[in-house]
Scaffold this motif. Structure first.
Motif, mmCIF file in Angstrom:
data_model
loop_
_atom_site.group_PDB
_atom_site.id
_atom_site.type_symbol
_atom_site.label_atom_id
_atom_site.label_comp_id
_atom_site.label_asym_id
_atom_site.label_seq_id
_atom_site.Cartn_x
_atom_site.Cartn_y
_atom_site.Cartn_z
ATOM 1 N N TRP A 178 0.924 -1.130 0.070
ATOM 2 C CA TRP A 178 0.041 -0.060 -0.061
ATOM 3 C C TRP A 178 0.747 1.467 0.031
ATOM 4 C CZ3 TRP A 178 -3.582 -2.449 4.254
ATOM 5 C CH2 TRP A 178 -4.411 -3.289 3.701
ATOM 6 N N ARG A 203 -0.960 -17.150 -2.208
ATOM 7 C CA ARG A 203 -2.504 -17.642 -2.259
ATOM 8 C C ARG A 203 -3.069 -17.418 -0.698
ATOM 9 N NH1 ARG A 203 -6.553 -20.892 -4.637
ATOM 10 N NH2 ARG A 203 -5.343 -21.413 -6.544
ATOM 11 N N GLU A 229 -6.053 -14.667 -0.055
ATOM 12 C CA GLU A 229 -7.423 -15.722 0.177
ATOM 13 C C GLU A 229 -7.683 -15.263 1.606
ATOM 14 O OE1 GLU A 229 -7.983 -19.384 -2.434
ATOM 15 O OE2 GLU A 229 -7.529 -19.748 -0.468
ATOM 16 N N LYS A 275 -6.977 -11.052 2.237
ATOM 17 C CA LYS A 275 -7.863 -10.363 1.135
ATOM 18 C C LYS A 275 -6.995 -9.060 0.757
ATOM 19 C CE LYS A 275 -11.356 -12.799 2.296
ATOM 20 N NZ LYS A 275 -11.364 -14.166 1.772
ATOM 21 N N ILE A 276 -5.543 -9.164 0.545
ATOM 22 C CA ILE A 276 -4.710 -8.395 0.036
ATOM 23 C C ILE A 276 -4.070 -8.641 -1.015
ATOM 24 C CG2 ILE A 276 -4.492 -7.054 2.282
ATOM 25 C CD1 ILE A 276 -1.757 -8.209 2.638
ATOM 26 N N VAL A 277 -3.766 -7.790 -2.122
ATOM 27 C CA VAL A 277 -2.972 -8.305 -2.993
ATOM 28 C C VAL A 277 -1.272 -7.798 -2.947
ATOM 29 C CG1 VAL A 277 -2.436 -7.348 -5.639
ATOM 30 C CG2 VAL A 277 -4.989 -7.566 -4.728
ATOM 31 N N LEU A 310 -2.595 -8.742 -13.252
ATOM 32 C CA LEU A 310 -3.800 -9.394 -13.256
ATOM 33 C C LEU A 310 -4.080 -10.446 -14.279
ATOM 34 C CD1 LEU A 310 -6.247 -6.988 -11.270
ATOM 35 C CD2 LEU A 310 -4.710 -8.730 -10.130
ATOM 36 N N GLY A 311 -3.777 -10.126 -15.380
ATOM 37 C CA GLY A 311 -3.851 -10.845 -16.380
ATOM 38 C C GLY A 311 -2.728 -12.231 -16.681
ATOM 39 N N PHE A 358 -2.410 -18.404 -10.337
ATOM 40 C CA PHE A 358 -3.546 -19.456 -9.686
ATOM 41 C C PHE A 358 -4.492 -19.904 -10.651
ATOM 42 C CE2 PHE A 358 -3.306 -15.515 -6.910
ATOM 43 C CZ PHE A 358 -2.488 -16.208 -5.988
ATOM 44 N N TRP A 408 -12.677 -7.346 4.886
ATOM 45 C CA TRP A 408 -11.792 -7.832 5.916
ATOM 46 C C TRP A 408 -12.826 -8.116 7.136
ATOM 47 C CZ3 TRP A 408 -8.457 -3.091 4.743
ATOM 48 C CH2 TRP A 408 -7.509 -3.261 3.699
ATOM 49 N N ARG A 412 -11.095 -4.962 -11.282
ATOM 50 C CA ARG A 412 -9.618 -4.606 -11.494
ATOM 51 C C ARG A 412 -9.020 -3.315 -10.957
ATOM 52 N NH1 ARG A 412 -6.067 -6.062 -15.625
ATOM 53 N NH2 ARG A 412 -7.026 -7.807 -16.566
ATOM 54 N N TRP A 439 -8.590 -4.097 -7.038
ATOM 55 C CA TRP A 439 -7.314 -5.009 -7.149
ATOM 56 C C TRP A 439 -6.166 -4.269 -7.422
ATOM 57 C CZ3 TRP A 439 -7.717 -10.655 -7.007
ATOM 58 C CH2 TRP A 439 -8.965 -11.216 -6.673
ATOM 59 N N GLU A 440 -6.168 -3.629 -8.728
ATOM 60 C CA GLU A 440 -4.765 -3.131 -9.264
ATOM 61 C C GLU A 440 -4.436 -1.775 -8.414
ATOM 62 O OE1 GLU A 440 -4.171 -4.498 -13.522
ATOM 63 O OE2 GLU A 440 -4.771 -2.126 -13.508
ATOM 64 N N ARG A 441 -5.310 -0.873 -8.058
ATOM 65 C CA ARG A 441 -5.104 0.356 -7.846
ATOM 66 C C ARG A 441 -4.853 0.317 -6.191
ATOM 67 N NH1 ARG A 441 -4.804 4.043 -11.911
ATOM 68 N NH2 ARG A 441 -4.703 2.815 -13.694
ATOM 69 N N LYS A 485 -5.105 -2.339 -4.260
ATOM 70 C CA LYS A 485 -4.293 -3.773 -3.742
ATOM 71 C C LYS A 485 -5.178 -4.503 -2.716
ATOM 72 C CE LYS A 485 -0.792 -1.652 -5.847
ATOM 73 N NZ LYS A 485 -0.608 -2.041 -7.278
ATOM 74 N N ILE A 486 -6.440 -4.409 -2.874
ATOM 75 C CA ILE A 486 -7.131 -5.227 -2.023
ATOM 76 C C ILE A 486 -8.131 -6.355 -2.923
ATOM 77 C CG2 ILE A 486 -7.487 -3.547 -0.248
ATOM 78 C CD1 ILE A 486 -10.595 -2.585 -1.281
ATOM 79 N N VAL A 487 -8.371 -7.371 -2.367
ATOM 80 C CA VAL A 487 -9.178 -8.408 -2.737
ATOM 81 C C VAL A 487 -10.663 -8.311 -2.555
ATOM 82 C CG1 VAL A 487 -9.628 -10.849 -2.838
ATOM 83 C CG2 VAL A 487 -7.294 -10.153 -2.861
ATOM 84 N N GLY A 519 -14.707 -10.361 0.126
ATOM 85 C CA GLY A 519 -13.530 -10.647 -0.571
ATOM 86 C C GLY A 519 -13.405 -12.224 -0.720
ATOM 87 N N ASN A 520 -14.436 -12.904 -0.658
ATOM 88 C CA ASN A 520 -14.254 -14.403 -0.931
ATOM 89 C C ASN A 520 -14.522 -14.688 -2.349
ATOM 90 O OD1 ASN A 520 -14.075 -14.551 2.023
ATOM 91 N ND2 ASN A 520 -16.191 -14.695 2.219
ATOM 92 N N LEU A 579 -9.569 -18.059 -6.362
ATOM 93 C CA LEU A 579 -8.413 -17.551 -7.034
ATOM 94 C C LEU A 579 -8.339 -18.593 -8.208
ATOM 95 C CD1 LEU A 579 -6.286 -16.598 -4.271
ATOM 96 C CD2 LEU A 579 -7.427 -15.102 -5.669
ATOM 97 N N GLY A 580 -8.852 -19.507 -8.153
ATOM 98 C CA GLY A 580 -8.774 -20.302 -9.574
ATOM 99 C C GLY A 580 -9.801 -20.047 -10.424
ATOM 100 N N PHE A 613 -9.765 -12.273 -14.749
ATOM 101 C CA PHE A 613 -8.765 -11.302 -15.550
ATOM 102 C C PHE A 613 -8.038 -12.244 -16.557
ATOM 103 C CE2 PHE A 613 -8.853 -9.704 -10.926
ATOM 104 C CZ PHE A 613 -9.857 -8.702 -11.150
#
Lengths: 318, 318
Positions: free
Chosen positions: A49, A269, A273, A276-278, A313-314, A318, B49, B269, B272-274, B276-278, B309-310, B313-314, B318
């Motif tokens: 972050w 993962r 999972e 919940k953070i990237v 992300l592309g 996973f 969260w 997206r 997630w990308e900006r 960094k959260i799922v 955020g569940n 991931l498989g 994206f």
């Protein structure tokens, strides 16, 4: 060019004061689930972050903010396929300087776009160390720009050290271990110095991918070694150590643990999972090392620097 | 079975006190990047969260904690393919009660595993409303367990309302709009009541997937309508409104905006990308609606409930 000073305690404190207005003080997260799973008490320093999505903002800012007005007039240059490129582009924008970034032509799309958004000039090259350095040398000659190395630079190391300093400020000196990944060693050497100065009883342990296992060899031989082979998902950790990072690591790091890409992806993962953070693959390397050797860290208080969150992300594993 | 009381201000406050020891007070995040991109000032309530990874912990807990000791002795049951299943399993464990969860046999692996980890009994059924209800009826008959509906239950609605209440406590009553997604309407009706009681000048706007567009029709006709077709990535939002959620929504929600799956994935997206959260697809629906209609929300202060955020991931889009 400004003089580089060895990162003493005072140098790191001054770096922290210098960059503080431009960085986030990132939070430290805990997770009951990951504590149960690892058998240790974990404190995650969320540099995913951080500005530009990675700790590299710290080192880049400290280096750029240390330059003279005269230096800044001619701009700043570096080579990087990733977060350091964004860090320098971001730092240059803060001081109104021009940034010239050399990027390998196979750099992740998301990182190229980010560098461009910060207003930097990008020069592409093929992805060899020689081609990168040549392109930078050419830019320095043409523009007079100052080259800022991604890790083999005391100003960068002092900047990176501030992440561990904040972690220690937050959690306290009762931390048994601080973990960081190792690529060129900028973060690891900074982390090791921060622990030495600000929490001397805390040991520092690094995680390194098996597919870029140069630091573990260098740690053994005391010289800069090359990895036997380079092939890992942890694309932030490909480079060998530098002449400035190696001595600091030899003196202040306890151990370097290697992990496979499968172990890195499994740790990544868990972070995605369960928390919940990237987090990018490189950032999951220390957790992977901890889980692999969890009997060794049982019931200890472990700080882990989650280095960044800039993933394509592309192209997820996973 | 306990009496269900309409969620007045006092009922929601009591629900909040009841569940507070068992939930996280989730943080409210802001993002300069997403503000710039949307033209509004955004406040994200991070229920991804929350315990069990979604706001549903709130409603499930409030319902379970409202039951008598006698009720709890016979256990609790529900049907859900997703977060409500985990919520009831989690809540039951907190009070030492047995949970019997009916799940469609095509439920996401990660959600089945989570329910199992909370110690619940799982009964699988085929994924039709009839088969689900039949399986629950059978369990109630066999065990005497209390059925807790995923959304058409005032105790559940009062619990869900606490998310918006915390958002308002955090950001203040200067919020122009609070946004939430709508499926069965438990969260949306709770959010609308929380706004009415705790920040009356704040309007409530919902986002709904085009591929489950029943609420927008119900909002127009005043009756519970079926979606013309059901096919969306936002798998938490498939169900029609209920007899208890519809009237609250009709009275307290300003507007329901629909978005396509492409718009949902693009918003997801960004998160997630900006940031960094799922966040799960359903949680990205309000942001997608805001971006689609951004001229309408320009310069406003917008609270957005990131519902969960569940994700598997498989199976990422994206």
């Amino acid at each position: 060019m400004t003089h580089e000073i060895y990162p003493s305690r005072e140098v790191i404190e001054a770096a922290h004061d210098r960059i503080r207005p431009f960085i986030h003080r990132t939070p430290v997260l805990t997770s009951a689930t990951l504590d149960a799973l690892s058998g240790a008490k974990l404190y995650f320093k969320c540099e995913n972050w951080q500005k530009i999505g990675a700790f590299k903002a710290r080192g880049g800012l400290n280096a750029v903010l240390s330059l003279s007005e005269q230096d800044l007039k001619n701009g700043i240059t570096t080579h990087s396929s990733g977060n350091h490129a964004q860090a320098i582009a971001y730092a240059a924008r803060q001081v109104g300087a021009k940034a010239y970034i050399v990027m390998p032509d196979n750099s992740p799309r998301v990182k190229i776009e980010a560098v461009r958004q910060y207003g930097a000039d990008i020069a592409f090259c093929v992805n060899t160390p020689e081609a990168r350095q040549e392109a930078v040398d050419r830019l320095v000659e043409q523009t007079g720009a100052t080259f800022i190395h991604p890790f083999n630079d005391y100003r960068v190391i002092a900047g990176q050290a501030t992440a561990a300093r904040e972690l220690i400020e937050e959690v306290g000196t009762s931390l048994d271990v601080v973990m960081a990944p190792v690529g060129g060693g900028g973060l690891l050497s900074g982390t090791a110095l921060a622990a030495r100065y600000f929490s001397p009883q805390t040991t520092v342990v690094a995680g390194e991918p098996e597919g870029a296992a140069d630091a573990v060899l260098s740690f053994r031989s005391g010289q800069i070694e090359r990895a036997p082979y380079v092939r890992t998902i942890a694309d932030g950790l490909l480079t060998p150590l530098g002449t400035k990072t190696l001595p600091i690591i030899l003196e202040n790091v306890k151990e370097i643990l290697t992990v496979s890409d499968d172990e890195i992806v499994a740790a990544m993962r868990l972070l995605w999972e369960r928390m919940k953070i990237v987090v990018e693959p490189s950032g999951a390397v220390p957790l992977a090392a901890l889980i692999k050797h969890k009997e060794r860290f049982k019931d200890q208080r472990i700080g882990i620097i989650l280095t960044g969150g800039n993933v394509d992300l592309g192209k997820l594993p996973f």
